[in-house]
Design a protein around this motif. Structure first.
Motif, mmCIF file in Angstrom:
data_model
loop_
_atom_site.group_PDB
_atom_site.id
_atom_site.type_symbol
_atom_site.label_atom_id
_atom_site.label_comp_id
_atom_site.label_asym_id
_atom_site.label_seq_id
_atom_site.Cartn_x
_atom_site.Cartn_y
_atom_site.Cartn_z
ATOM 1 N N LEU A 1 10.729 9.503 58.214
ATOM 2 C CA LEU A 1 9.677 10.001 59.097
ATOM 3 C C LEU A 1 10.303 10.505 60.385
ATOM 4 O O LEU A 1 10.872 9.746 61.165
ATOM 5 N N GLY A 2 10.201 11.828 60.598
ATOM 6 C CA GLY A 2 10.678 12.407 61.840
ATOM 7 C C GLY A 2 9.657 12.227 62.946
ATOM 8 O O GLY A 2 8.458 12.114 62.691
ATOM 9 N N SER A 3 10.129 12.230 64.187
ATOM 10 C CA SER A 3 9.234 11.921 65.315
ATOM 11 C C SER A 3 9.321 12.946 66.439
ATOM 12 O O SER A 3 8.898 12.661 67.558
ATOM 13 N N MET A 4 9.854 14.124 66.157
ATOM 14 C CA MET A 4 9.970 15.140 67.191
ATOM 15 C C MET A 4 8.607 15.523 67.763
ATOM 16 O O MET A 4 8.480 15.920 68.920
ATOM 17 N N GLN A 5 7.568 15.389 66.941
ATOM 18 C CA GLN A 5 6.215 15.775 67.379
ATOM 19 C C GLN A 5 5.543 14.696 68.225
ATOM 20 O O GLN A 5 4.540 14.984 68.902
ATOM 21 N N HIS B 1 0.974 6.592 66.528
ATOM 22 C CA HIS B 1 0.898 5.223 66.008
ATOM 23 C C HIS B 1 0.190 5.200 64.652
ATOM 24 O O HIS B 1 0.603 4.465 63.748
ATOM 25 N N GLY B 2 -0.868 5.994 64.515
ATOM 26 C CA GLY B 2 -1.568 6.051 63.233
ATOM 27 C C GLY B 2 -0.687 6.599 62.133
ATOM 28 O O GLY B 2 -0.720 6.115 60.980
ATOM 29 N N ILE B 3 0.126 7.600 62.447
ATOM 30 C CA ILE B 3 1.052 8.174 61.467
ATOM 31 C C ILE B 3 2.081 7.135 61.038
ATOM 32 O O ILE B 3 2.359 6.970 59.840
ATOM 33 N N MET B 4 2.637 6.416 61.995
ATOM 34 C CA MET B 4 3.623 5.386 61.658
ATOM 35 C C MET B 4 2.991 4.244 60.871
ATOM 36 O O MET B 4 3.616 3.686 59.956
ATOM 37 N N VAL C 1 10.523 10.291 75.354
ATOM 38 C CA VAL C 1 9.112 10.002 75.071
ATOM 39 C C VAL C 1 8.920 9.486 73.645
ATOM 40 O O VAL C 1 8.209 8.500 73.420
ATOM 41 N N SER C 2 9.531 10.147 72.681
ATOM 42 C CA SER C 2 9.393 9.713 71.292
ATOM 43 C C SER C 2 9.920 8.289 71.105
ATOM 44 O O SER C 2 9.287 7.458 70.450
ATOM 45 N N GLU C 3 11.089 8.004 71.684
ATOM 46 C CA GLU C 3 11.645 6.650 71.580
ATOM 47 C C GLU C 3 10.693 5.624 72.183
ATOM 48 O O GLU C 3 10.504 4.528 71.623
ATOM 49 N N GLU C 4 10.101 5.949 73.318
ATOM 50 C CA GLU C 4 9.175 5.014 73.960
ATOM 51 C C GLU C 4 7.952 4.751 73.089
ATOM 52 O O GLU C 4 7.490 3.604 72.984
ATOM 53 N N ILE C 5 7.419 5.792 72.474
ATOM 54 C CA ILE C 5 6.248 5.638 71.596
ATOM 55 C C ILE C 5 6.593 4.760 70.409
ATOM 56 O O ILE C 5 5.826 3.865 70.023
ATOM 57 N N ILE C 6 7.749 4.987 69.813
ATOM 58 C CA ILE C 6 8.184 4.174 68.671
ATOM 59 C C ILE C 6 8.410 2.727 69.108
ATOM 60 O O ILE C 6 8.036 1.779 68.406
ATOM 61 N N ALA D 1 1.540 15.621 68.741
ATOM 62 C CA ALA D 1 0.778 14.434 68.352
ATOM 63 C C ALA D 1 0.810 13.444 69.518
ATOM 64 O O ALA D 1 1.890 13.058 69.971
ATOM 65 N N ASP D 2 -0.361 13.071 70.014
ATOM 66 C CA ASP D 2 -0.388 12.127 71.134
ATOM 67 C C ASP D 2 -0.020 10.728 70.652
ATOM 68 O O ASP D 2 0.202 10.500 69.462
#
Length: 339
Positions: free
Chosen positions: A19-23, A34-37, A65-70, A28-29
């Motif tokens: 699963l890539g997270s560039m978006q 979180h819903g995707i993950m 930002v992506s790292e923080e969301i994950i 993707a907010d």
């Protein structure tokens, strides 16, 4: 039952689709991300790929930002041990100006020992974890000797901050140089490479000519980015048809050549025989290629992701694979161009 795939010669076993997270934090907010993950993890997914520079291309964004969301997702779900977290280092983080619109030298990029260790510490904080499972160099740094880069990465492994190391966007000779240096200097070795790879021309040729044989021979795992050609292989972009409302639409149409459009048509034909989608067929074809571990896919919604996850259950016949390979045959395309 899903069969997890060994990443090269490492001890990591990955779900067939990463699963890539560039978006995340861009198209993707955070709630959507979180819903995707959640959907990915519930389906058995365990491999999430990110980078420190996601998403520095958006206005006023210093990266991370992506790292923080994950990181917040893993902490909220309490599932860190279930996830293979991969991130990257190399790109510029948080540019500093001189007050006159000019950038100053600030050494917040590259693959020097100084920056690798600092960048890793920063990524660990954003991910809210004590280790990174796969730490990858994002692309080559011509200003830093490969010995320095590999030595710094080795120190991170020995400190316990990193479990395995990999590279992204490396050519065959660059990968061989790194493997040889690791062997000669007794340093940690890249267990994976993350190239751009898809059925599109010339992307397929760029990987298969030299890099694929190196990976197969030396046991380097392959985790490609953009396996659907920026969405082109989903079939939503066709020559002579109106563009869909997408942030990638303009870039996709630049690659919509006559040959690539024919590849998409073949994917649609094969998909119709299996009651599948063109994107699923393209990913299933890729999973059948030598040295392949897990293509990395992105999604802007749970619905998009669930469609892609259908790939895991899709079984293409040898005839299907041959038909797709022939349609995107870069050797034949080169011969036709020369004649």
């Amino acid at each position: 039952m899903t069969t997890y795939r060994k990443l090269g010669r490492s001890g990591l076993h990955l779900f067939p689709l990463g699963l890539g997270s560039m978006q995340f934090g861009w198209s993707a907010d955070e709630a959507t991300s979180h819903g995707i993950m959640d959907a990915y993890h519930q389906a058995g997914g365990n491999f999430i790929d990110t980078a420190d520079i996601y998403t520095t291309w958006t206005p006023g964004n210093p990266g991370g930002v992506s790292e923080e969301i994950i990181g917040r997702w893993m902490k909220n779900r309490g599932n860190r041990d279930d996830i293979v977290v991969a991130t990257k280092v190399r790109g510029e983080m948080g540019g500093i100006g001189d007050g006159q619109g000019r950038k100053t030298i600030h050494q917040r990029e590259g693959l020097s020992r100084r920056w690798i260790i600092k960048a890793c510490e920063d990524s660990l904080k954003r991910l809210q974890t004590d280790h990174i499972d796969l730490y990858q160099v994002h692309w080559v740094d011509n200003q830093t000797p490969i010995e320095e880069t590999l030595s710094a990465l080795t120190d991170l492994v020995r400190r316990g901050y990193v479990r395995y190391i990999g590279c992204s966007n490396y050519s065959a000779w660059r990968l061989m140089q790194a493997l040889w240096t690791s062997d000669r200097k007794n340093l940690e070795s890249f267990v994976s490479v993350q190239p751009e790879y898809s059925l599109l021309s010339p992307t397929r040729a760029n990987f298969e000519r030299e890099l694929m044989p190196v990976c197969a021979e030396y046991g380097v795992g392959v985790i490609p980015w953009s396996p659907l050609g920026g969405g082109l292989l989903t079939g939503k972009y066709r020559r002579g048809q109106p563009l869909p409302d997408s942030v990638r639409a303009s870039g996709a149409t630049e690659r919509l050549t006559e040959q690539n459009d024919a590849v998409i048509g073949t994917l649609e034909t094969v998909a119709s025989r299996h009651g599948a989608k063109p994107a699923q067929v393209a990913l299933a074809w890729m999973l059948a290629q030598p040295a392949m571990t897990a293509p990395i896919v992105g999604a802007n919604s749970v619905t998009q992701l669930q469609e892609l996850l259908g790939t895991v259950a899709l079984k293409l016949t040898p005839e299907d694979l041959e038909e797709i390979s022939k349609a995107s045959d870069w050797e034949r395309a080169r011969t036709e161009l020369e004649t």
